[in-house]
Design a protein around this motif. Structure first.
Motif, PDB file in Angstrom:
ATOM      1  N   THR B 244       0.835  -1.211   0.000  1.00  0.00           N
ATOM      2  CA  THR B 244       0.000   0.000   0.000  1.00  0.00           C
ATOM      3  C   THR B 244       0.865   1.253   0.000  1.00  0.00           C
ATOM      4  OG1 THR B 244      -1.742  -1.193   1.188  1.00  0.00           O
ATOM      5  CG2 THR B 244      -1.864   1.220   1.203  1.00  0.00           C
ATOM      6  N   ASP B 245       1.936   1.237   0.782  1.00  0.00           N
ATOM      7  CA  ASP B 245       2.860   2.374   0.812  1.00  0.00           C
ATOM      8  C   ASP B 245       3.423   2.677  -0.568  1.00  0.00           C
ATOM      9  OD1 ASP B 245       2.637   3.031   3.441  1.00  0.00           O
ATOM     10  OD2 ASP B 245       4.604   2.260   4.049  1.00  0.00           O
ATOM     11  N   VAL B 246       3.879   1.633  -1.247  1.00  0.00           N
ATOM     12  CA  VAL B 246       4.450   1.834  -2.581  1.00  0.00           C
ATOM     13  C   VAL B 246       3.377   2.336  -3.540  1.00  0.00           C
ATOM     14  CG1 VAL B 246       5.396   0.616  -4.585  1.00  0.00           C
ATOM     15  CG2 VAL B 246       6.401   0.272  -2.316  1.00  0.00           C
ATOM     16  N   CYS B 247       2.189   1.761  -3.473  1.00  0.00           N
ATOM     17  CA  CYS B 247       1.100   2.207  -4.356  1.00  0.00           C
ATOM     18  C   CYS B 247       0.712   3.657  -4.057  1.00  0.00           C
ATOM     19  CB  CYS B 247      -0.117   1.290  -4.206  1.00  0.00           C
ATOM     20  SG  CYS B 247       0.117  -0.347  -4.938  1.00  0.00           S
ATOM     21  N   HIS B 248       0.678   4.015  -2.766  1.00  0.00           N
ATOM     22  CA  HIS B 248       0.339   5.390  -2.402  1.00  0.00           C
ATOM     23  C   HIS B 248       1.383   6.368  -2.943  1.00  0.00           C
ATOM     24  CE1 HIS B 248      -1.360   8.703  -0.081  1.00  0.00           C
ATOM     25  NE2 HIS B 248      -0.125   8.983   0.307  1.00  0.00           N
ATOM     26  N   ASP B 249       2.634   6.003  -2.774  1.00  0.00           N
ATOM     27  CA  ASP B 249       3.737   6.843  -3.252  1.00  0.00           C
ATOM     28  C   ASP B 249       3.623   7.054  -4.766  1.00  0.00           C
ATOM     29  OD1 ASP B 249       6.206   7.966  -3.911  1.00  0.00           O
ATOM     30  OD2 ASP B 249       7.314   6.780  -2.451  1.00  0.00           O
ATOM     31  N   LEU B 250       3.406   5.959  -5.499  1.00  0.00           N
ATOM     32  CA  LEU B 250       3.288   6.060  -6.960  1.00  0.00           C
ATOM     33  C   LEU B 250       2.050   6.868  -7.348  1.00  0.00           C
ATOM     34  CD1 LEU B 250       4.257   2.397  -7.942  1.00  0.00           C
ATOM     35  CD2 LEU B 250       5.645   4.459  -8.308  1.00  0.00           C
ATOM     36  N   ALA B 251       0.948   6.654  -6.636  1.00  0.00           N
ATOM     37  CA  ALA B 251      -0.295   7.381  -6.942  1.00  0.00           C
ATOM     38  C   ALA B 251      -0.090   8.886  -6.768  1.00  0.00           C
ATOM     39  CB  ALA B 251      -1.440   6.892  -6.059  1.00  0.00           C
ATOM     40  N   GLN B 252       0.616   9.270  -5.714  1.00  0.00           N
ATOM     41  CA  GLN B 252       0.868  10.696  -5.488  1.00  0.00           C
ATOM     42  C   GLN B 252       1.784  11.265  -6.571  1.00  0.00           C
ATOM     43  OE1 GLN B 252      -0.668  12.689  -3.100  1.00  0.00           O
ATOM     44  NE2 GLN B 252      -1.925  10.865  -2.901  1.00  0.00           N
ATOM     45  N   GLN B 253       2.703  10.462  -7.075  1.00  0.00           N
ATOM     46  CA  GLN B 253       3.567  10.922  -8.173  1.00  0.00           C
ATOM     47  C   GLN B 253       2.754  11.100  -9.450  1.00  0.00           C
ATOM     48  OE1 GLN B 253       7.500   8.991  -8.598  1.00  0.00           O
ATOM     49  NE2 GLN B 253       7.123   8.011  -6.619  1.00  0.00           N
ATOM     50  N   LEU B 254       1.795  10.191  -9.676  1.00  0.00           N
ATOM     51  CA  LEU B 254       0.919  10.323 -10.842  1.00  0.00           C
ATOM     52  C   LEU B 254       0.102  11.610 -10.741  1.00  0.00           C
ATOM     53  CD1 LEU B 254      -0.412   6.645 -11.089  1.00  0.00           C
ATOM     54  CD2 LEU B 254       1.187   7.748 -12.661  1.00  0.00           C
ATOM     55  N   LEU B 255      -0.457  11.850  -9.558  1.00  0.00           N
ATOM     56  CA  LEU B 255      -1.255  13.055  -9.320  1.00  0.00           C
ATOM     57  C   LEU B 255      -0.444  14.314  -9.605  1.00  0.00           C
ATOM     58  CD1 LEU B 255      -4.046  13.974  -8.055  1.00  0.00           C
ATOM     59  CD2 LEU B 255      -2.797  14.188  -5.903  1.00  0.00           C
ATOM     60  N   GLY B 256       0.790  14.303  -9.123  1.00  0.00           N
ATOM     61  CA  GLY B 256       1.636  15.479  -9.259  1.00  0.00           C
ATOM     62  C   GLY B 256       2.099  15.737 -10.678  1.00  0.00           C
ATOM     63  N   ASP B 257       1.883  14.770 -11.574  1.00  0.00           N
ATOM     64  CA  ASP B 257       2.340  14.920 -12.956  1.00  0.00           C
ATOM     65  C   ASP B 257       1.171  14.839 -13.932  1.00  0.00           C
ATOM     66  OD1 ASP B 257       4.331  15.321 -14.889  1.00  0.00           O
ATOM     67  OD2 ASP B 257       4.693  13.180 -15.154  1.00  0.00           O
ATOM     68  N   ALA B 258      -0.054  15.049 -13.442  1.00  0.00           N
ATOM     69  CA  ALA B 258      -1.235  14.951 -14.314  1.00  0.00           C
ATOM     70  C   ALA B 258      -1.194  16.045 -15.373  1.00  0.00           C
ATOM     71  CB  ALA B 258      -2.519  15.058 -13.489  1.00  0.00           C
ATOM     72  N   GLU B 259      -1.685  15.690 -16.548  1.00  0.00           N
ATOM     73  CA  GLU B 259      -1.603  16.594 -17.694  1.00  0.00           C
ATOM     74  C   GLU B 259      -2.186  17.975 -17.422  1.00  0.00           C
ATOM     75  OE1 GLU B 259      -3.565  14.510 -20.784  1.00  0.00           O
ATOM     76  OE2 GLU B 259      -1.818  13.312 -21.273  1.00  0.00           O
TER      77      GLU B 259
END
Lengths: 383, 383
Positions: B244-259
């Motif tokens: 979950t930690d890894v998924c949360h970290d990746l999800a936040q990176q996706l959010l921060g780079d949204a088009e």
């Protein structure tokens, strides 16, 4: 003419000073009878504005003698003080006209979360009563405009009776603060049950299928008032058709004036198993920002349409779907079909056709593209 | 490091020429075991891309030995020919590695409705196999980028075992063609049922709560591969927490780079009757273009939030709702609360809190604002 074309109605539109622009902002439409039959549909939003909470009670009895409308403030999320403002407006109109407050529908539109200025509203209502006229439809239609660039009016004449209407906003599910307010009048002599059935039948296939930006207003109201002044009681089907015509006409005017839009898009879903399926699919496409930005970019991006169809519960097989832009079947059987190069999206009117191959039902949903101007208007409106 | 940090994994990223830009576009991650346990979640879109149709079958048995991923083409809505391309990719990887095609997950991302160039893909896969390395995580993460401006990687170390991950895209419900592809690796020794439960628990509160633009991709895939190379079998709760930690970290990176996004918005819904209510309310707000354009305009427009809450079926009373922007309670009891002037929306991070006053449950949904850049990128991408 619009709402004052049918006999038995007077209207007015005046400047109360609620709008910073100094443009007209209070409208009044009065039904002088002999009948006071009325019907209405309201927003299904659970967080309703004060005028909606009030007007639902007025129309519950199937009657109304007047409607007072203001732009320059939605009177929404303004608590008990806001409700008192709505009630006071109805009482003032009633006192001036010699009717009961419970006979007066109230509609408001504009910014939400701010109190209306009671003093200005009072002055405006007094002036609106004083200037009532049987040719006041145009003034009333102008006084309810907010971000509208032009007033919306429509009329239909039948044998000895007619239907008139005015509208503001940009859809039942409307951009920004463009709450949709619609007043439809008729001098046909119909009973309350007939009026209610006719209005619901009309809105179901017109305003309810307009989905400009997927956002449901807190103030949406469609009111039908019937004076009976023609003395003619039309066949119910004929009456419903005339009311539907006026609603369709007004809905298309709303679509054509949606905030920032450059394309009016008709999404025709055909060969659906049920009408509900067709509506669900059309609405899913109408709410896809990717589809809407693609149309803005004049890109016949059928992949984004299939991706939207795939989010619904409608009956279909993914490998059977056909999609056309303006008659060019760019997707056949879920794969590339005719060349995208054949599609011309330069005109404002765009027709998307989705063939579900699952039955004989169909429905059309109307929407707009998502543009830079939409983002601009809606990020800058209240600041 | 990312996916190659846990023991038992090799990875690579190469340039096959599928992307016009000439940037890396084929990635390979191989699980050398001793265990080949795997779990995956896929898009719930009913119109799925060919690689998803294939990979669902691969992972159905709870095992996978490799995943090959390409950018530069989604292989979606490309019919039987497209499915054959996916199958051929799996067969080629399998032949080169001496495993079965049914052991190979395939992921694709890029434009939809166009065939992948089989020759280029073949050359790329051969090169990817030849360059596999136990330090290839970075190369793999870069090769799956499309509109991403940076690669997304995350790792978590535990006692004797670890979890690594890479991702591309911008949310489970993603802008444009930014399909979300995620590969998570671990050298923990877990069985297939544990892996499946852990991955579903992790995605439910991370990727599933990322709703950048409400549009569901046809290719979304989150894959977890477990090599067992550490020889350690962690407690299930500890394992789930690390995934979950890894998924949360990746999800936040996706959010921060949204088009095109300028704000990352956390919508916290508190005091809900149920967690489902909280998620429904959060998602309704996240999908309101009016709310999203308001945040872009740095406007703490709580009225648009209440209007969204009102479209849900969650338990609440409209007159009880409180709303805060960054801790300033601008709406109290469905009416204006603290001054909007106190709210500062200049930072990229924005927290909206909605108090439903209906129970003790809560949930957070993450989204982005709707900007001119979003409209630009998504109207221009494919043309």
């Amino acid at each position: 003419m619009s709402v004052t074309m049918p006999r038995g109605f007077r209207a007015s539109g005046v400047t109360a000073g609620l709008k910073a622009s100094g443009k007209p902002d209070v409208a009044l439409v009065v039904n002088d009878g002999p009948s006071d039959v009325a019907a209405a549909v309201f927003t299904t939003n659970r967080c309703k504005a004060n005028p909606v909470l009030w007007s639902e009670q007025v129309v519950a009895g199937g009657r109304a003698k007047a409607v007072v409308l203001n732009s320059g403030g939605a009177n929404c999320y303004t608590g008990p003080q806001g409700f008192q403002t709505t009630h006071a407006s109805a009482e003032l109109v009633a006192a001036k006209l010699g009717i009961g407050a419970i006979d007066v529908v109230v509609c408001s539109t504009g910014l939400i979360g701010e109190q209306l200025e009671r003093g200005k509203l009072t002055t405006g209502i007094e002036q609106a009563v004083a200037t009532l006229s049987d040719t006041g439809g145009q003034d009333a239609a102008e006084a309810i405009m907010t971000t509208d660039t032009r007033s919306k009016q429509a009329v239909r004449e039948a044998s000895g009776w007619s239907v008139g209407g005015m509208a503001k906003g940009a859809g039942m599910l409307a951009p920004a603060l463009a709450t949709m307010l619609v007043v439809v009048t008729t001098d046909a002599a119909v009973d309350a049950a007939t009026a209610d059935r006719a209005l619901r039948a009309a809105t179901r296939v017109t305003f309810d299928r307009l989905d400009s930006d997927g956002c449901m207003s807190t103030n949406d109201t469609v009111l039908l008032m019937c004076s009976g002044a023609s003395g003619v009681t039309p066949d119910e089907a004929e009456f419903t058709a005339a009311v539907t015509d006026v609603c369709h006409d007004l809905a298309q005017q709303l679509l054509g004036d949606a905030e920032g839009a450059e394309h009016d898009i008709a999404i025709e879903v055909v060969n659906a198993a049920t009408e509900d399926d067709a509506v669900e699919v059309g609405r899913a496409i109408a709410r896809s920002n990717l589809f809407k930005t693609a149309v803005y970019g004049k890109d016949p991006n059928w992949g984004r349409i299939l991706a939207s169809v795939g989010t619904t519960s409608a009956a279909f097989e993914p490998t059977a779907l056909d999609v056309a832009f303006n008659g060019v079947w760019v997707c056949r059987g879920g794969e590339p079909g005719e060349s995208r190069e054949l599609v011309d999206l330069n005109d404002r009117a765009v027709t998307v056709t989705v063939d579900l191959k699952a039955g004989d039902e169909k429905a059309t949903i109307w929407t707009n593209d998502l543009t830079h101007a939409y983002v601009h208007e809606n990020s800058a409106y209240s600041t």
